[in-house]
Design a protein around this motif. Structure first.
Motif, mmCIF file in Angstrom:
data_model
loop_
_atom_site.group_PDB
_atom_site.id
_atom_site.type_symbol
_atom_site.label_atom_id
_atom_site.label_comp_id
_atom_site.label_asym_id
_atom_site.label_seq_id
_atom_site.Cartn_x
_atom_site.Cartn_y
_atom_site.Cartn_z
ATOM 1 N N ILE A 30 0.841 -1.197 0.000
ATOM 2 C CA ILE A 30 0.000 0.000 0.000
ATOM 3 C C ILE A 30 0.874 1.243 0.000
ATOM 4 O O ILE A 30 1.775 1.386 0.829
ATOM 5 C CB ILE A 30 -0.936 0.020 1.221
ATOM 6 N N CYS A 31 0.598 2.146 -0.917
ATOM 7 C CA CYS A 31 1.343 3.408 -1.008
ATOM 8 C C CYS A 31 0.417 4.554 -0.598
ATOM 9 O O CYS A 31 -0.592 4.820 -1.261
ATOM 10 C CB CYS A 31 1.852 3.631 -2.436
ATOM 11 N N GLY A 32 0.735 5.199 0.506
ATOM 12 C CA GLY A 32 -0.061 6.332 0.952
ATOM 13 C C GLY A 32 0.297 7.597 0.192
ATOM 14 O O GLY A 32 1.442 7.811 -0.191
ATOM 15 N N SER A 33 -0.686 8.436 -0.051
ATOM 16 C CA SER A 33 -0.445 9.703 -0.749
ATOM 17 C C SER A 33 0.482 10.583 0.085
ATOM 18 O O SER A 33 0.517 10.488 1.312
ATOM 19 C CB SER A 33 -1.773 10.434 -0.987
ATOM 20 N N PHE A 34 1.245 11.463 -0.572
ATOM 21 C CA PHE A 34 2.214 12.279 0.169
ATOM 22 C C PHE A 34 1.513 13.268 1.094
ATOM 23 O O PHE A 34 2.094 13.756 2.059
ATOM 24 C CB PHE A 34 3.179 13.003 -0.788
ATOM 25 N N GLU A 35 0.244 13.571 0.837
ATOM 26 C CA GLU A 35 -0.606 14.339 1.745
ATOM 27 C C GLU A 35 -1.772 13.444 2.113
ATOM 28 O O GLU A 35 -2.524 13.006 1.242
ATOM 29 C CB GLU A 35 -1.103 15.623 1.064
ATOM 30 N N LYS A 36 -1.917 13.132 3.387
ATOM 31 C CA LYS A 36 -2.951 12.184 3.812
ATOM 32 C C LYS A 36 -4.335 12.602 3.334
ATOM 33 O O LYS A 36 -5.126 11.782 2.903
ATOM 34 C CB LYS A 36 -2.914 12.056 5.342
ATOM 35 N N GLU A 37 -4.649 13.872 3.402
ATOM 36 C CA GLU A 37 -6.005 14.359 3.102
ATOM 37 C C GLU A 37 -5.971 15.373 1.959
ATOM 38 O O GLU A 37 -6.116 16.578 2.181
ATOM 39 C CB GLU A 37 -6.609 14.976 4.367
ATOM 40 N N PRO A 38 -5.793 14.917 0.724
ATOM 41 C CA PRO A 38 -5.642 15.851 -0.397
ATOM 42 C C PRO A 38 -6.933 16.536 -0.841
ATOM 43 O O PRO A 38 -6.883 17.587 -1.477
ATOM 44 C CB PRO A 38 -5.100 14.962 -1.522
ATOM 45 N N ASN A 39 -8.096 15.931 -0.555
ATOM 46 C CA ASN A 39 -9.395 16.487 -0.985
ATOM 47 C C ASN A 39 -9.457 16.674 -2.497
ATOM 48 O O ASN A 39 -10.104 17.606 -2.989
ATOM 49 C CB ASN A 39 -9.671 17.833 -0.298
ATOM 50 N N LEU A 183 -8.957 -6.626 1.163
ATOM 51 C CA LEU A 183 -8.135 -6.152 0.046
ATOM 52 C C LEU A 183 -7.463 -7.294 -0.721
ATOM 53 O O LEU A 183 -6.906 -7.072 -1.798
ATOM 54 C CB LEU A 183 -7.067 -5.179 0.554
ATOM 55 N N GLY A 184 -7.491 -8.483 -0.138
ATOM 56 C CA GLY A 184 -6.870 -9.623 -0.803
ATOM 57 C C GLY A 184 -5.363 -9.607 -0.742
ATOM 58 O O GLY A 184 -4.682 -10.043 -1.677
ATOM 59 N N ILE A 185 -4.807 -9.126 0.369
ATOM 60 C CA ILE A 185 -3.362 -9.073 0.542
ATOM 61 C C ILE A 185 -2.992 -9.697 1.880
ATOM 62 O O ILE A 185 -3.830 -9.802 2.787
ATOM 63 C CB ILE A 185 -2.816 -7.623 0.492
ATOM 64 N N ASP A 186 -1.738 -10.120 2.013
ATOM 65 C CA ASP A 186 -1.272 -10.684 3.274
ATOM 66 C C ASP A 186 -1.232 -9.597 4.345
ATOM 67 O O ASP A 186 -1.009 -8.416 4.041
ATOM 68 C CB ASP A 186 0.123 -11.290 3.118
ATOM 69 N N ASP A 187 -1.430 -9.998 5.579
ATOM 70 C CA ASP A 187 -1.363 -9.042 6.684
ATOM 71 C C ASP A 187 0.107 -8.777 7.016
ATOM 72 O O ASP A 187 0.731 -9.513 7.769
ATOM 73 C CB ASP A 187 -2.097 -9.586 7.911
ATOM 74 N N ALA A 188 0.649 -7.723 6.411
ATOM 75 C CA ALA A 188 2.050 -7.352 6.642
ATOM 76 C C ALA A 188 2.137 -5.946 7.229
ATOM 77 O O ALA A 188 3.093 -5.205 6.984
ATOM 78 C CB ALA A 188 2.832 -7.425 5.328
ATOM 79 N N ILE A 189 1.149 -5.592 8.024
ATOM 80 C CA ILE A 189 1.113 -4.271 8.649
ATOM 81 C C ILE A 189 2.096 -4.214 9.824
ATOM 82 O O ILE A 189 2.213 -5.169 10.595
ATOM 83 C CB ILE A 189 -0.311 -3.958 9.158
ATOM 84 N N ASP A 190 2.790 -3.103 9.964
ATOM 85 C CA ASP A 190 3.711 -2.900 11.081
ATOM 86 C C ASP A 190 2.918 -2.326 12.259
ATOM 87 O O ASP A 190 2.873 -1.113 12.468
ATOM 88 C CB ASP A 190 4.829 -1.944 10.680
ATOM 89 N N TYR A 191 2.267 -3.199 13.009
ATOM 90 C CA TYR A 191 1.425 -2.734 14.103
ATOM 91 C C TYR A 191 2.231 -2.063 15.211
ATOM 92 O O TYR A 191 1.791 -1.056 15.784
ATOM 93 C CB TYR A 191 0.631 -3.909 14.682
ATOM 94 N N GLU A 192 3.386 -2.593 15.531
ATOM 95 C CA GLU A 192 4.180 -2.052 16.637
ATOM 96 C C GLU A 192 4.541 -0.590 16.421
ATOM 97 O O GLU A 192 4.571 0.201 17.363
ATOM 98 C CB GLU A 192 5.457 -2.884 16.819
ATOM 99 N N GLY A 193 4.801 -0.247 15.190
ATOM 100 C CA GLY A 193 5.248 1.122 14.931
ATOM 101 C C GLY A 193 4.148 2.095 14.568
ATOM 102 O O GLY A 193 4.418 3.289 14.419
ATOM 103 N N THR A 194 2.896 1.612 14.457
ATOM 104 C CA THR A 194 1.857 2.511 13.934
ATOM 105 C C THR A 194 0.574 2.556 14.737
ATOM 106 O O THR A 194 -0.338 3.297 14.369
ATOM 107 C CB THR A 194 1.477 2.099 12.500
#
Length: 280
Positions: A30-39, A183-194
């Motif tokens: 997942i690639c987050g936008s450089f501005e979280k809330e671009p509107n 989303l049909g993807i493996d759970d590879a979220i970094d929970y500890e850091g986020t």
């Protein structure tokens, strides 16, 4: 980028969209936008980021492929700003010829959300001392069915996944796993850091209560240059003792529940949400 799907986080203010964005941004697919809330799909004068093309929000995706290109704009479900947003998204996807989108819709106990919304507003120029906590200014963004219906009219129900703020706060790993399955993807979220909450409501101080909650003081504060307001908010006000938050009393809660009841029942019928957990 060619095979990427857009992932748009929508939902009411103070319902966890910011925290969810940062949690999911840690996923390698997942690639987050450089501005979280671009509107981006709001009217031009409400946009926070002005880019030539929607894809410009993800410069990182030009160097490697991601399964999802993600952004989170609360205004997409905030009438009247969101009036033309679903249609604009639909049109953009049509122009991209085959581009896809999935939505994560963040919700929260409506009354708790309103309380958080009011206290958040105190710290910003958005607070109106003359507006009651039971006014449409605050309860309007707890009309979840009204927010989501324009999307359901244009996009398949299976493209939506609901995220409850309270469940995200209590069991982020469980909620994250459910999102990854959606989303049909493996759970590879970094929970500890986020998993630390983002965009939390700051404590109100004595100075803010005296200035921002009075009609005269609030009007004077809003008339100041932005940099001066910023200096007062971050350097001066925090030096004063904090005070208790604004609380919704039983009578106000009963009034809010009466106003929201019909919308909650429609929300339940449309999406199968158990609104009894919120007392409806």
């Amino acid at each position: 980028m060619a095979d990427s799907t857009y992932l748009i986080i929508i939902g009411a203010m103070k319902a966890g969209t910011t925290s969810l964005f940062h949690i999911l941004d840690s996923h390698p697919d997942i690639c987050g936008s450089f501005e979280k809330e671009p509107n981006f799909f709001c009217e031009p004068w409400h946009r926070r980021v002005h880019v030539t093309d929607y894809d410009d929000l993800w410069p990182e995706s030009k160097n490697r492929d991601f399964r999802y290109l993600m952004e989170a704009s609360a205004c997409y479900t905030n009438p009247p700003l969101s009036g033309g947003v679903p249609a604009a998204i639909e049109q953009y996807l049509a122009e991209k010829q085959g581009a896809k989108v999935k939505f994560l819709y963040c919700v929260r106990n409506p009354v708790e959300r309103i309380a958080s919304h009011v206290n958040w507003a105190v710290g910003f120029s958005w607070f109106d001392p003359k507006a009651s906590v039971t006014s449409a200014r605050y309860y309007g963004t707890s009309h979840y069915y009204e927010q989501i219906k324009p999307y359901l009219d244009r996009f398949p129900r299976e493209d939506f996944h609901l995220v409850d703020f309270n469940e995200l706060a209590k069991e982020p790993r469980k909620v994250g796993a459910e999102i990854c399955a959606f989303l049909g993807i493996d759970d590879a979220i970094d929970y500890e850091g986020t998993i630390n909450p983002r965009n939390t409501t700051k404590k109100e101080t004595v100075a803010e209560r005296l200035v921002l909650r009075s009609a005269i003081g609030n009007r004077a504060f809003k008339s100041l240059p932005f940099r001066v307001r910023l200096w007062l908010r971050h350097k001066v006000f925090p030096k004063f003792p904090s005070v208790s938050k604004i609380v919704i009393d039983p009578a106000q809660e009963a009034e809010l529940r009466a106003v929201l009841r019909d919308d909650m029942q429609q929300f339940k019928q449309a999406l199968g949400v158990d609104v009894t957990k919120w007392g409806f």
